[in-house]
Design a protein around this motif. Structure first.
Motif, short mmCIF file in Angstrom:
data_model
loop_
_atom_site.label_atom_id
_atom_site.label_comp_id
_atom_site.label_asym_id
_atom_site.label_seq_id
_atom_site.Cartn_x
_atom_site.Cartn_y
_atom_site.Cartn_z
N GLN A 1 -10.02 -26.54 28.07
CA GLN A 1 -9.03 -26.63 26.99
C GLN A 1 -9.48 -25.82 25.78
O GLN A 1 -10.68 -25.75 25.48
N PRO B 1 -7.64 -27.60 36.08
CA PRO B 1 -6.61 -27.30 35.08
C PRO B 1 -7.15 -26.52 33.88
O PRO B 1 -8.30 -26.68 33.48
N ALA C 1 -5.81 -25.32 29.88
CA ALA C 1 -4.78 -25.58 28.88
C ALA C 1 -5.13 -24.94 27.56
O ALA C 1 -6.31 -24.79 27.20
N ASN D 1 -7.47 -32.85 29.73
CA ASN D 1 -6.69 -32.61 30.95
C ASN D 1 -7.53 -32.85 32.20
O ASN D 1 -7.24 -32.32 33.27
#
Length: 422
Positions: free
Chosen positions: A233, A292, A294, A332
Motif C-alpha cells: 500500500q 494485492p 493499492a 489490504n
C-alpha cells in the motif's frame, strides 16, 4: 580473445536524454566491420545516490562482472548482450554508458588526440547526428565546454580521415549521445546505450507536483524487501509511481519493455539478439500479481492520473486506486509493506501543520498496521520522532538534489518495540 578494459573513474554522473530514432534508417557500409556482440567492454551504470548496492545486484543478475559500486553509480564489465539486458531489466539504473577510451591527460590537446584515436566509425555513421556532454571533478582544463569542443573536433577529424565526411551536431534530438568525464588525472569517453534516461519507462503521461522518479521508487521498494509476495500500500500515492513500480516487480515485467533504447542506433546493433531478449522478458511476465497492491490519495485528479499511468504501464488490473484520507486507509492484507513519500513542508506554516499531523499518523500506523513493515521517504529528519516511532533502519537517499532518508519501521500494536525473536 576478449580484451578486459580498465575500470572507470570513481565518480557517478547523470545527464538528460531525448528519445532517438531507430538506426535502421541508415544503410551499413558493406566494408564496415561489426563488433562481436560478446566482446567485453567496461560499462558504467548511473543511478540515484543511495541505490548503488541494489544496482550492483541487478547488474550481476544480467551477467556483468568486476562490479564496483561508487558514488552515484556502478562500474562493471560486460558484453553488448549484458548492456542490452541491463537496459531492459534494471529497475534502478539511470543509464548504461559504455567506455570507449580512458587515459591520462595534461591538456585539452591530449583529450583531442584521445578522441581522434577512437574508432567512431565502428559505432555510428556519418549520416547520424551526435551530441557531446562533458562533466568533471577537479578537472585541470580551461572549461568543460571547451573540452567538449576538442572532443567534437577529434571525432569529426577521425570521420573525415576514415570516411571522407563527418556527422553533424544536433543539440536537441541527436541519434548518438557521447559523454566524457574529466577527473584530475584522467579523461574517459563513453557512448550512451540507453538514450532516454532509464527512469523514463514510457508509461507516465502525467505527474503530480513533485513525483518520484521511477527508478528511485523501484529502489525504495527493493530496499524495503518488496518482491511481490507481500500486500503493498501507498497512502500518499499521487500519480501512482510507487504502486505501479510495485506491480511491475510483482508481475516480473521488465521496466524497459515499453520503450526504445540508444543502442538501437549503434552500427553494431544486433536486432536478432534484441528481439530474443525482449521475447524472453515478455514470456516471463506473470498474468496476476501474487498479492494485492493499492494506492490512495486525497486528490481525485491525481488518482485519475494514476489510473491512466497504470494502464500505460499495462499493470492496471493489478492495482486498486481509491480517493481516501490517509487516516481512513486500512490494510489490504496481513504482514505487508506500506511505503510512502509523505508531504513535507517548505513554508513555516506548512511545517507547523504537518508536525501537528505526524503524531496522528503514528497512532494510525500502530493501531491498524501491526505486523507490517512501513517505509517513509522524507526530507524531514524529525518525522519519526514526531510520529513517536523508532525506525529500525535509516537509509540516506537523494530525491533529485534533495537530501532525504528512508525510514523503515517494523510496526507492533500499541508501541514500537523489537521482539525477542528479532
Amino acid at each position: 580473445m576478449a580484451m578486459i578494459l580498465p575500470k572507470l573513474p570513481p565518480d557517478g554522473f547523470q545527464v538528460a536524454f531525448r528519445r532517438n530514432l531507430p538506426v535502421s534508417r541508415y544503410n551499413r557500409s558493406p566494408n564496415q566491420p561489426r563488433l562481436p556482440v560478446m566482446t567485453i567492454h567496461t560499462l558504467f551504470a548511473t543511478c540515484p545516490r543511495g541505490l548503488e548496492t541494489i544496482l550492483a545486484q541487478e547488474l550481476a543478475a544480467q551477467g556483468c562482472t568486476h562490479i564496483a559500486p561508487t558514488d552515484g553509480g556502478v562500474s562493471c564489465q560486460g558484453s553488448l548482450e549484458a548492456a542490452y539486458r541491463a537496459n531492459l531489466h534494471s529497475r534502478t539504473a539511470s543509464r548504461i554508458l559504455l567506455q570507449l577510451a580512458k587515459q591520462p591527460y595534461r591538456s585539452e590537446d591530449d583529450i583531442y588526440r584521445a578522441a581522434k584515436s577512437i574508432r567512431w566509425e565502428d559505432w555510428f555513421h556519418a549520416g547520424q547526428t551526435f551530441k557531446i556532454k562533458v562533466e568533471g571533478k577537479r578537472a585541470r582544463v580551461k572549461s568543460l565546454d571547451f573540452t567538449a569542443l576538442k572532443i567534437k573536433d577529434g571525432l569529426c577529424d577521425r570521420f573525415r580521415s576514415s570516411q571522407g565526411q563527418r556527422p553533424s551536431v544536433d543539440k536537441a534530438n541527436p541519434h548518438i549521445r557521447i559523454h566524457a568525464f574529466i577527473s584530475e588525472q584522467h579523461a574517459a569517453v563513453f557512448i550512451d546505450t540507453s538514450g532516454e534516461a532509464l527512469f523514463k519507462r514510457g508509461y507516465r503521461q502525467n505527474t503530480g507536483v513533485a513525483p518520484l522518479r521511477e527508478n528511485l521508487a523501484a529502489g525504495l521498494l527493493l530496499l524495503a524487501g518488496y518482491n511481490g509476495s507481500q500486500p503493498f500500500q501507498d497512502p500518499f500515492c499521487g500519480s501512482g509511481t510507487l504502486p505501479i513500480e510495485a506491480a511491475l516487480i510483482a508481475t516480473r515485467r521488465a521496466p524497459g519493455l515499453n520503450r526504445r533504447f540508444g543502442f538501437e542506433q549503434l552500427a553494431n546493433f544486433d536486432a536478432g539478439l534484441w528481439q530474443r531478449l525482449r521475447q524472453e522478458a515478455q514470456a516471463a511476465v506473470l498474468p496476476q500479481a501474487p498479492a494485492p497492491i493499492a494506492g490512495s490519495d486525497t486528490d481525485r485528479r491525481l488518482i485519475q492520473t494514476a489510473a491512466v499511468n497504470a494502464c500505460e504501464a499495462q499493470v492496471a488490473g493489478h492495482i486498486v486506486f481509491q480517493v481516501a484520507d490517509v487516516r481512513d486507509t486500512r490494510p489490504n492484507g496481513e504482514n505487508g509493506i506500506l511505503l510512502a513519500n509523505p508531504p513535507y513542508g517548505v513554508r513555516l506554516e506548512e511545517i507547523h501543520t504537518l508536525h501537528a499531523l505526524y503524531p496522528q499518523l503514528g497512532s494510525w500506523l500502530k493501531q491498524h498496521y501491526p505486523g507490517w513493515l512501513c517505509g517513509l521517504l522524507t526530507a524531514d529528519r524529525d518525522l519519526p520522532k514526531l510520529m513517536r516511532l523508532s525506525p529500525k533502519r535509516k537509509i540516506p537517499l537523494y530525491n533529485g538534489n534533495l537530501d532525504c532518508r528512508l525510514f523503515l519501521l517494523d510496526m507492533v500494536r500499541g508501541s514500537h518495540r523489537t521482539s525477542k525473536a528479532e
